[in-house]
Write a protein that holds these residues in place. Structure first.
Motif, PDB file in Angstrom:
ATOM      1  N   HIS A  23      -9.954  -9.564 -41.093  1.00 32.26           N
ATOM      2  CA  HIS A  23     -10.536 -10.907 -41.682  1.00 32.26           C
ATOM      3  C   HIS A  23     -12.086 -10.905 -41.434  1.00 32.26           C
ATOM      4  O   HIS A  23     -12.488 -12.245 -41.400  1.00 32.26           O
ATOM      5  N   SER A  24     -12.696  -9.843 -41.205  1.00 35.23           N
ATOM      6  CA  SER A  24     -13.970 -10.091 -40.724  1.00 35.23           C
ATOM      7  C   SER A  24     -14.890 -10.248 -42.074  1.00 35.23           C
ATOM      8  O   SER A  24     -14.629  -9.846 -43.112  1.00 35.23           O
ATOM      9  N   LYS A  25     -16.276 -10.540 -41.673  1.00 32.78           N
ATOM     10  CA  LYS A  25     -17.417 -10.483 -42.931  1.00 32.78           C
ATOM     11  C   LYS A  25     -17.440  -8.980 -43.363  1.00 32.78           C
ATOM     12  O   LYS A  25     -17.500  -9.080 -44.742  1.00 32.78           O
ATOM     13  N   ALA A  26     -17.239  -7.997 -42.686  1.00 29.63           N
ATOM     14  CA  ALA A  26     -17.414  -6.669 -43.170  1.00 29.63           C
ATOM     15  C   ALA A  26     -16.381  -6.618 -43.932  1.00 29.63           C
ATOM     16  O   ALA A  26     -16.379  -5.903 -45.210  1.00 29.63           O
ATOM     17  N   ALA A  27     -15.170  -6.769 -43.648  1.00 26.31           N
ATOM     18  CA  ALA A  27     -13.900  -6.590 -44.625  1.00 26.31           C
ATOM     19  C   ALA A  27     -14.014  -7.338 -45.896  1.00 26.31           C
ATOM     20  O   ALA A  27     -13.856  -6.881 -46.984  1.00 26.31           O
ATOM     21  N   GLU A  28     -14.616  -8.589 -45.809  1.00 24.71           N
ATOM     22  CA  GLU A  28     -14.779  -9.361 -47.024  1.00 24.71           C
ATOM     23  C   GLU A  28     -15.782  -8.952 -47.772  1.00 24.71           C
ATOM     24  O   GLU A  28     -15.624  -8.893 -49.136  1.00 24.71           O
ATOM     25  N   ALA A  29     -16.924  -8.208 -47.152  1.00 24.29           N
ATOM     26  CA  ALA A  29     -17.774  -7.856 -48.196  1.00 24.29           C
ATOM     27  C   ALA A  29     -17.355  -6.581 -48.816  1.00 24.29           C
ATOM     28  O   ALA A  29     -17.605  -6.335 -50.116  1.00 24.29           O
ATOM     29  N   ALA A  30     -16.543  -5.612 -48.115  1.00 26.76           N
ATOM     30  CA  ALA A  30     -16.001  -4.436 -48.729  1.00 26.76           C
ATOM     31  C   ALA A  30     -15.024  -4.627 -49.692  1.00 26.76           C
ATOM     32  O   ALA A  30     -14.845  -3.977 -50.867  1.00 26.76           O
ATOM     33  N   THR A  31     -14.145  -5.990 -49.627  1.00 29.70           N
ATOM     34  CA  THR A  31     -13.283  -6.488 -50.698  1.00 29.70           C
ATOM     35  C   THR A  31     -14.283  -6.564 -51.948  1.00 29.70           C
ATOM     36  O   THR A  31     -13.769  -6.463 -52.856  1.00 29.70           O
ATOM     37  N   LYS A  32     -15.052  -7.442 -51.767  1.00 31.74           N
ATOM     38  CA  LYS A  32     -16.164  -7.905 -52.995  1.00 31.74           C
ATOM     39  C   LYS A  32     -16.634  -6.555 -53.548  1.00 31.74           C
ATOM     40  O   LYS A  32     -16.760  -6.691 -54.773  1.00 31.74           O
ATOM     41  N   LEU A  33     -16.935  -5.604 -52.760  1.00 31.03           N
ATOM     42  CA  LEU A  33     -17.688  -4.352 -53.517  1.00 31.03           C
ATOM     43  C   LEU A  33     -16.499  -3.614 -54.159  1.00 31.03           C
ATOM     44  O   LEU A  33     -16.706  -3.059 -55.272  1.00 31.03           O
ATOM     45  N   GLY A  34     -15.209  -3.635 -53.595  1.00 28.93           N
ATOM     46  CA  GLY A  34     -14.050  -2.900 -54.123  1.00 28.93           C
ATOM     47  C   GLY A  34     -14.006  -3.550 -55.429  1.00 28.93           C
ATOM     48  O   GLY A  34     -13.399  -2.735 -56.560  1.00 28.93           O
ATOM     49  N   GLY A  35     -13.919  -4.843 -55.855  1.00 27.42           N
ATOM     50  CA  GLY A  35     -13.964  -5.577 -56.972  1.00 27.42           C
ATOM     51  C   GLY A  35     -14.920  -5.019 -58.086  1.00 27.42           C
ATOM     52  O   GLY A  35     -14.698  -4.790 -59.205  1.00 27.42           O
ATOM     53  N   ILE A  36     -16.025  -4.944 -57.582  1.00 25.89           N
ATOM     54  CA  ILE A  36     -17.207  -4.343 -58.417  1.00 25.89           C
ATOM     55  C   ILE A  36     -16.763  -2.965 -58.675  1.00 25.89           C
ATOM     56  O   ILE A  36     -17.099  -2.650 -60.138  1.00 25.89           O
ATOM     57  N   PHE A  37     -16.471  -1.969 -58.157  1.00 20.60           N
ATOM     58  CA  PHE A  37     -16.061  -0.696 -58.470  1.00 20.60           C
ATOM     59  C   PHE A  37     -14.908  -0.697 -59.299  1.00 20.60           C
ATOM     60  O   PHE A  37     -14.713   0.274 -60.252  1.00 20.60           O
TER      61      PHE A  37
END
Length: 95
Positions: A23-37
């Motif tokens: 539930h970290s900021k890094a995990a949230e950023a990675a999730t947002k990028l996953g949506g972009i991909f």
């Protein structure tokens, strides 16, 4: 974008098993990028102009959200700071 995502995913991978990193900021950023991909993968185009137009239409709002999110992270340290700085340095290239 792949290199930007890799930086955030590496942070989450390092802490794999640590519940706090799920539930970290890094995990949230990675999730947002996953949506972009995911959306990038679904784009349909025949010319470079069509690709650019679809990216502007469909990806730019998500990129704006990603950059807003990482810009609001207060006092990042360590690998998270490195990942954020890298993403910010690459911003002009991804738009």
């Amino acid at each position: 974008m792949i290199h930007i995502a890799r930086k955030f995913k590496e942070i989450v991978k390092i802490g794999k098993g640590a519940k706090i990193l799920q539930h970290s900021k890094a995990a949230e950023a990675a999730t947002k990028l996953g949506g972009i991909f995911h959306i990038e993968h679904d784009l349909s185009y025949t010319t470079g102009e069509e690709k650019a137009a679809q990216r502007r239409l469909r990806l730019k709002p998500l990129l704006n959200e990603f950059y807003r999110f990482i810009g609001e992270i207060k006092h990042p340290i360590g690998k998270l700071r490195v990942a954020i700085n890298y993403a910010l340095n690459q911003k002009e290239r991804v738009y």
